[in-house]
Design a protein around this motif. Structure first.
Motif, PDB file in Angstrom:
ATOM      1  N   ARG A 126      -5.396  20.459  -0.993  1.00 30.05           N
ATOM      2  CA  ARG A 126      -6.648  20.150  -0.921  1.00 30.05           C
ATOM      3  C   ARG A 126      -7.019  19.045  -2.160  1.00 30.05           C
ATOM      4  NH1 ARG A 126      -9.926  22.166  -5.092  1.00 30.05           N
ATOM      5  NH2 ARG A 126      -9.555  24.117  -5.915  1.00 30.05           N
ATOM      6  N   LEU A 127      -8.072  18.540  -2.247  1.00 34.21           N
ATOM      7  CA  LEU A 127      -8.217  17.675  -3.342  1.00 34.21           C
ATOM      8  C   LEU A 127      -8.488  18.406  -4.632  1.00 34.21           C
ATOM      9  CD1 LEU A 127     -10.909  15.172  -1.777  1.00 34.21           C
ATOM     10  CD2 LEU A 127      -8.724  14.565  -2.657  1.00 34.21           C
ATOM     11  N   VAL A 128      -7.969  18.114  -6.016  1.00 38.25           N
ATOM     12  CA  VAL A 128      -8.231  18.531  -7.009  1.00 38.25           C
ATOM     13  C   VAL A 128      -9.655  18.422  -7.401  1.00 38.25           C
ATOM     14  CG1 VAL A 128      -5.878  18.363  -7.805  1.00 38.25           C
ATOM     15  CG2 VAL A 128      -7.440  16.580  -8.343  1.00 38.25           C
ATOM     16  N   ASP A 129     -10.071  19.555  -8.275  1.00 39.76           N
ATOM     17  CA  ASP A 129     -11.376  19.572  -8.569  1.00 39.76           C
ATOM     18  C   ASP A 129     -12.178  18.600  -9.526  1.00 39.76           C
ATOM     19  OD1 ASP A 129     -12.033  21.933  -7.176  1.00 39.76           O
ATOM     20  OD2 ASP A 129     -10.998  22.953  -8.827  1.00 39.76           O
ATOM     21  N   CYS A 130     -11.164  17.844 -10.118  1.00 39.55           N
ATOM     22  CA  CYS A 130     -11.844  16.762 -11.126  1.00 39.55           C
ATOM     23  C   CYS A 130     -12.330  15.678 -10.323  1.00 39.55           C
ATOM     24  CB  CYS A 130     -10.780  16.409 -12.055  1.00 39.55           C
ATOM     25  SG  CYS A 130     -11.473  15.121 -13.527  1.00 39.55           S
ATOM     26  N   ILE A 131     -13.592  15.338 -10.450  1.00 39.44           N
ATOM     27  CA  ILE A 131     -14.102  13.888  -9.713  1.00 39.44           C
ATOM     28  C   ILE A 131     -14.302  12.724 -10.913  1.00 39.44           C
ATOM     29  CG2 ILE A 131     -15.362  15.260  -7.923  1.00 39.44           C
ATOM     30  CD1 ILE A 131     -18.058  14.888  -9.632  1.00 39.44           C
ATOM     31  N   GLU A 132     -13.798  12.875 -12.154  1.00 41.81           N
ATOM     32  CA  GLU A 132     -13.684  11.925 -12.901  1.00 41.81           C
ATOM     33  C   GLU A 132     -14.747  11.324 -13.187  1.00 41.81           C
ATOM     34  OE1 GLU A 132     -10.369   9.140 -12.069  1.00 41.81           O
ATOM     35  OE2 GLU A 132      -8.987  10.616 -11.518  1.00 41.81           O
ATOM     36  N   GLU A 182      -5.060   8.117 -15.714  1.00 40.67           N
ATOM     37  CA  GLU A 182      -3.939   7.843 -14.989  1.00 40.67           C
ATOM     38  C   GLU A 182      -2.460   8.079 -15.709  1.00 40.67           C
ATOM     39  OE1 GLU A 182      -4.211   3.748 -13.531  1.00 40.67           O
ATOM     40  OE2 GLU A 182      -2.158   3.365 -13.260  1.00 40.67           O
ATOM     41  N   ALA A 183      -2.630   8.144 -17.017  1.00 38.04           N
ATOM     42  CA  ALA A 183      -1.682   8.306 -17.998  1.00 38.04           C
ATOM     43  C   ALA A 183      -1.330  10.002 -17.630  1.00 38.04           C
ATOM     44  CB  ALA A 183      -1.844   8.304 -19.275  1.00 38.04           C
ATOM     45  N   SER A 184      -2.328  10.708 -17.382  1.00 33.78           N
ATOM     46  CA  SER A 184      -2.178  12.259 -17.224  1.00 33.78           C
ATOM     47  C   SER A 184      -1.421  12.592 -16.042  1.00 33.78           C
ATOM     48  CB  SER A 184      -3.422  13.134 -17.202  1.00 33.78           C
ATOM     49  OG  SER A 184      -4.127  12.897 -16.023  1.00 33.78           O
ATOM     50  N   LYS A 185      -1.171  11.542 -14.982  1.00 31.85           N
ATOM     51  CA  LYS A 185      -0.334  11.648 -14.038  1.00 31.85           C
ATOM     52  C   LYS A 185      -1.071  12.821 -12.831  1.00 31.85           C
ATOM     53  CE  LYS A 185       4.062  10.479 -15.908  1.00 31.85           C
ATOM     54  NZ  LYS A 185       5.418  10.872 -16.186  1.00 31.85           N
ATOM     55  N   LEU A 186      -2.078  12.803 -12.980  1.00 33.33           N
ATOM     56  CA  LEU A 186      -3.084  13.667 -12.244  1.00 33.33           C
ATOM     57  C   LEU A 186      -3.163  13.180 -10.714  1.00 33.33           C
ATOM     58  CD1 LEU A 186      -4.888  16.260 -11.675  1.00 33.33           C
ATOM     59  CD2 LEU A 186      -7.019  14.651 -12.099  1.00 33.33           C
ATOM     60  N   ASN A 187      -2.535  13.972 -10.019  1.00 31.14           N
ATOM     61  CA  ASN A 187      -2.547  13.607  -8.344  1.00 31.14           C
ATOM     62  C   ASN A 187      -3.678  13.994  -7.785  1.00 31.14           C
ATOM     63  OD1 ASN A 187      -2.025  13.316  -5.788  1.00 31.14           O
ATOM     64  ND2 ASN A 187       0.269  13.771  -6.060  1.00 31.14           N
ATOM     65  N   SER A 188      -4.268  13.310  -7.152  1.00 28.94           N
ATOM     66  CA  SER A 188      -6.051  13.922  -6.763  1.00 28.94           C
ATOM     67  C   SER A 188      -5.855  14.936  -5.041  1.00 28.94           C
ATOM     68  CB  SER A 188      -6.461  12.653  -5.828  1.00 28.94           C
ATOM     69  OG  SER A 188      -5.965  11.970  -4.922  1.00 28.94           O
ATOM     70  N   VAL A 189      -4.491  15.114  -4.859  1.00 31.13           N
ATOM     71  CA  VAL A 189      -4.266  16.088  -3.903  1.00 31.13           C
ATOM     72  C   VAL A 189      -3.176  17.058  -4.567  1.00 31.13           C
ATOM     73  CG1 VAL A 189      -3.376  16.615  -1.603  1.00 31.13           C
ATOM     74  CG2 VAL A 189      -4.997  14.614  -1.963  1.00 31.13           C
ATOM     75  N   SER A 190      -3.121  18.581  -4.386  1.00 31.21           N
ATOM     76  CA  SER A 190      -2.348  19.288  -4.720  1.00 31.21           C
ATOM     77  C   SER A 190      -2.178  20.451  -3.798  1.00 31.21           C
ATOM     78  CB  SER A 190      -3.100  19.740  -6.290  1.00 31.21           C
ATOM     79  OG  SER A 190      -1.985  20.847  -6.532  1.00 31.21           O
ATOM     80  N   PRO A 191      -1.165  21.296  -3.631  1.00 27.93           N
ATOM     81  CA  PRO A 191      -1.299  22.479  -2.948  1.00 27.93           C
ATOM     82  C   PRO A 191      -2.342  23.419  -3.141  1.00 27.93           C
ATOM     83  CG  PRO A 191       0.740  22.113  -3.662  1.00 27.93           C
ATOM     84  CD  PRO A 191       0.117  21.135  -4.204  1.00 27.93           C
ATOM     85  N   VAL A 192      -3.005  24.220  -2.351  1.00 29.35           N
ATOM     86  CA  VAL A 192      -4.062  24.886  -2.608  1.00 29.35           C
ATOM     87  C   VAL A 192      -3.850  26.020  -3.861  1.00 29.35           C
ATOM     88  CG1 VAL A 192      -5.675  26.849  -1.651  1.00 29.35           C
ATOM     89  CG2 VAL A 192      -5.054  24.541  -0.198  1.00 29.35           C
ATOM     90  N   THR A 237       3.801  20.803 -11.138  1.00 29.24           N
ATOM     91  CA  THR A 237       4.910  20.260 -11.037  1.00 29.24           C
ATOM     92  C   THR A 237       5.969  20.652 -12.115  1.00 29.24           C
ATOM     93  OG1 THR A 237       4.685  18.402 -12.564  1.00 29.24           O
ATOM     94  CG2 THR A 237       4.171  17.811 -10.244  1.00 29.24           C
ATOM     95  N   GLY A 238       5.503  21.294 -13.205  1.00 31.39           N
ATOM     96  CA  GLY A 238       6.508  21.944 -14.289  1.00 31.39           C
ATOM     97  C   GLY A 238       6.938  20.529 -15.131  1.00 31.39           C
ATOM     98  N   GLU A 239       6.418  19.391 -14.989  1.00 26.96           N
ATOM     99  CA  GLU A 239       7.161  18.148 -15.562  1.00 26.96           C
ATOM    100  C   GLU A 239       7.017  18.278 -17.040  1.00 26.96           C
ATOM    101  OE1 GLU A 239       5.795  14.436 -13.767  1.00 26.96           O
ATOM    102  OE2 GLU A 239       6.479  13.437 -15.490  1.00 26.96           O
ATOM    103  N   ILE A 240       8.028  18.282 -18.175  1.00 24.19           N
ATOM    104  CA  ILE A 240       7.996  18.645 -19.225  1.00 24.19           C
ATOM    105  C   ILE A 240       7.355  17.327 -20.075  1.00 24.19           C
ATOM    106  CG2 ILE A 240       9.467  18.759 -21.396  1.00 24.19           C
ATOM    107  CD1 ILE A 240       9.420  21.173 -20.019  1.00 24.19           C
ATOM    108  N   SER A 241       7.425  16.169 -19.384  1.00 27.50           N
ATOM    109  CA  SER A 241       6.983  14.799 -20.192  1.00 27.50           C
ATOM    110  C   SER A 241       5.482  14.958 -20.308  1.00 27.50           C
ATOM    111  CB  SER A 241       7.256  13.557 -19.247  1.00 27.50           C
ATOM    112  OG  SER A 241       6.649  13.589 -17.863  1.00 27.50           O
ATOM    113  N   LEU A 242       4.820  15.785 -19.271  1.00 30.16           N
ATOM    114  CA  LEU A 242       3.263  15.994 -19.622  1.00 30.16           C
ATOM    115  C   LEU A 242       3.084  16.766 -20.865  1.00 30.16           C
ATOM    116  CD1 LEU A 242       2.553  16.798 -15.914  1.00 30.16           C
ATOM    117  CD2 LEU A 242       1.802  14.773 -17.150  1.00 30.16           C
ATOM    118  N   LEU A 243       3.888  17.703 -21.336  1.00 27.26           N
ATOM    119  CA  LEU A 243       3.699  18.499 -22.539  1.00 27.26           C
ATOM    120  C   LEU A 243       3.677  17.294 -23.735  1.00 27.26           C
ATOM    121  CD1 LEU A 243       5.496  21.649 -21.752  1.00 27.26           C
ATOM    122  CD2 LEU A 243       3.171  21.343 -21.451  1.00 27.26           C
TER     123      LEU A 243
END
Lengths: 128, 248
Positions: free
Chosen positions: B148-154, B117-127, B187-193
Motif C-alpha cells: 500500500r501507499l505509505v502514509d506520508c503525503i509530504e 528524496e534523500a531519505s529514500k522513502l519509497n511511496s509503496v511498501s508491503p502492508v 529494508t534495514g539499509e544501514i546507510s539510512l542510519l
C-alpha cells in the motif's frame, strides 16, 4: 524572505500559542535551563566571597537569609526539579521509551515537581 | 432541511514580489460543514483571482493544501470550517512556516522535497512494513503479499510546526527523518542510519512532539525519529563489537 528558518527566530521556541503540551515541556526545559545557568554564575560569585574574608562572607549569608533571596532559591529548587524530571522524561522518550504516554508522563512529573517545591517552601519559610 | 449558513471573514496573508506581508479580509457565506479549502477557493473564484494557493486532490492525498489556519497547521481540504471557527468568526489563513514564501499562500518546498528524496522513502511498501508497529501489530502470517501507499503525503505541516526547524534551515526535518525510518523498517539499509545520524538530522529534534500532533496522516514522525535514534545507538554499540548488520 521572512518566512525562512533563522536562528533569530529563537523567540518562537517560547511561544506556546496554539501548541500542545509537548511544547509547554519544551519551553519549560529551556526557561529552567537558563535560570539554572544564571544561578550557577551567582553561586560561583557567592563562593568568591570566601576569598574576601569572613566578614564579607557573613554579610552575604545574612543577605541570603532574607525572604526575597529565599524565594529566589525556591525558584532554583523548582527549576531543578522541573528540568531534572522533564530531562528524565525526554531521555527515555529520546530512545522510544514511553513516547506514547509522553503527555501523561509530563503531567505526572510536573505534579511531583510541584509537590517537591511545596515541600521545600514549607521547610525554607518555617511554615511546618 | 435548509442547510445552515454561516457568515465568516477570511483574513488571508498576501505577499508577493518581495513586498511586505499584509492581511486582506474577505467576508463569505459558507456552509460550516464545507472545508477551509472550499472557502479559500471561493475567494479566488469570486473575489480575487490574483490569490495564489496550492491544491490538487481535495481528499488529503496530495498534501498540497497545507496552510496555517488560526495559528495551527492544517490540511485545509479535510478541515471543516465548523472545527476552526464559528458563525461570524474569522479564519486567519497563513502560508506554512519555515518555508520561503513564493506568493501569498504558496511556499517553496524544494528543499523539503530534496530531503524527502534523500531519505529514500519509497511511496509503496508491503502492508506490514507500511503500518506503524505501535498502532497495527503485524499479523504473524499475512494471507497475501499486499502493498500500500505509505502514509506520508509530504504536506510539510510537521516542518512548519517544528520549533527546531524554525531556527535551522539545515535541519532535514521530521518528515524526512520519518521517511528514513519508514524505509529503514522496510529494508534495514544501514546507510539510512548514517544519513540520519548527524547534528542536523536525528539529533536536532528537541522533543516538542508537535509534528505528531499536526500530522494529518498518522505518520507519527516523533515516534519514528525517537525509534530511529534507538536503531542508530543500537547499531553504533553493536558496531563496536564488530557487528555490521542491524538486528532484525
Amino acid at each position: 524572505m521572512m518566512n525562512q528558518p533563522s536562528p533569530r527566530k529563537f523567540w518562537r521556541w517560547f511561544d506556546p500559542r496554539y501548541r500542545q503540551i509537548g511544547t509547554w515541556a519544551f519551553i519549560l526545559n529551556r526557561i529552567t535551563a537558563i535560570g539554572l545557568t544564571v544561578y550557577l554564575v551567582l553561586h560561583l560569585y557567592m563562593l568568591s566571597k570566601l576569598v574576601q574574608g569572613p566578614e564579607a562572607y557573613d554579610a552575604f549569608i545574612a543577605l541570603a537569609k532574607t525572604p526575597v533571596i529565599l524565594f529566589g532559591e525556591l525558584l532554583v529548587i523548582a527549576a531543578g526539579l522541573i528540568h531534572g524530571l522533564n530531562g528524565i522524561r525526554v531521555g527515555f522518550n529520546s530512545f522510544g521509551f514511553g513516547l506514547q504516554r509522553q503527555r501523561e508522563t509530563f503531567i505526572v512529573l510536573m505534579i511531583i515537581a510541584l509537590a517537591g517545591t511545596v515541600y521545600f517552601a514549607v521547610h525554607m519559610f518555617g511554615w511546618a | 432541511m435548509k442547510p445552515t449558513t454561516w457568515t465568516i471573514t477570511l483574513s488571508i496573508s498576501r505577499q508577493s514580489g518581495g513586498a511586505p506581508r499584509h492581511f486582506q479580509e474577505f467576508t463569505l457565506e459558507v456552509n460550516p460543514d464545507e472545508y477551509v479549502l472550499d472557502a479559500v477557493e471561493r475567494v479566488w473564484a469570486f473575489h480575487d483571482r490574483s490569490l495564489n494557493y496550492r491544491h490538487a486532490c481535495h481528499h488529503s492525498t496530495c498534501g498540497a493544501c497545507g496552510m496555517v489556519v488560526n495559528g495551527v497547521e492544517k490540511l485545509t481540504c479535510i478541515t471543516p470550517i465548523r472545527e476552526v471557527t464559528r458563525d461570524r468568526g474569522t479564519l486567519r489563513i497563513e502560508p506554512l512556516r519555515n518555508f520561503p514564501v513564493q506568493s501569498d499562500l504558496v511556499v517553496d518546498m524544494s528543499a523539503f522535497y530534496q530531503n524527502m528524496e534523500a531519505s529514500k522513502l519509497n511511496s509503496v511498501s508491503p502492508v506490514e512494513k507500511a503500518d506503524l508497529p505501535i498502532d497495527h501489530p503485524t499479523p504473524a502470517a499475512p494471507a497475501v503479499d499486499a502493498e500500500r501507499l505509505v502514509d506520508c503525503i509530504e504536506c510539510g505541516l510537521c516542518v512548519s510546526v517544528c520549533p527546531a526547524a524554525a531556527t535551522s534551515d539545515s535541519y532535514v526535518g521530521p518528515a524526512a527523518l520519518a521517511g528514513a525510518h519508514q524505509q529503514f523498517q522496510a529494508t534495514g539499509e544501514i546507510s539510512l542510519l548514517d544519513w540520519a545520524d548527524h547534528q542536523d538530522g536525528l539529533w536536532r529534534c528537541h522533543s516538542a512532539y508537535e509534528c505528531t500532533a499536526v500530522c494529518p496522516s498518522n505518520v507519527n514522525p516523533a515516534w519514528r525519529i525517537m525509534n530511529l535514534r534507538r536503531h542508530v545507538v543500537s547499531q553504533r554499540i553493536r558496531s563496536l563489537f564488530g557487528a555490521k548488520e542491524p538486528r532484525p
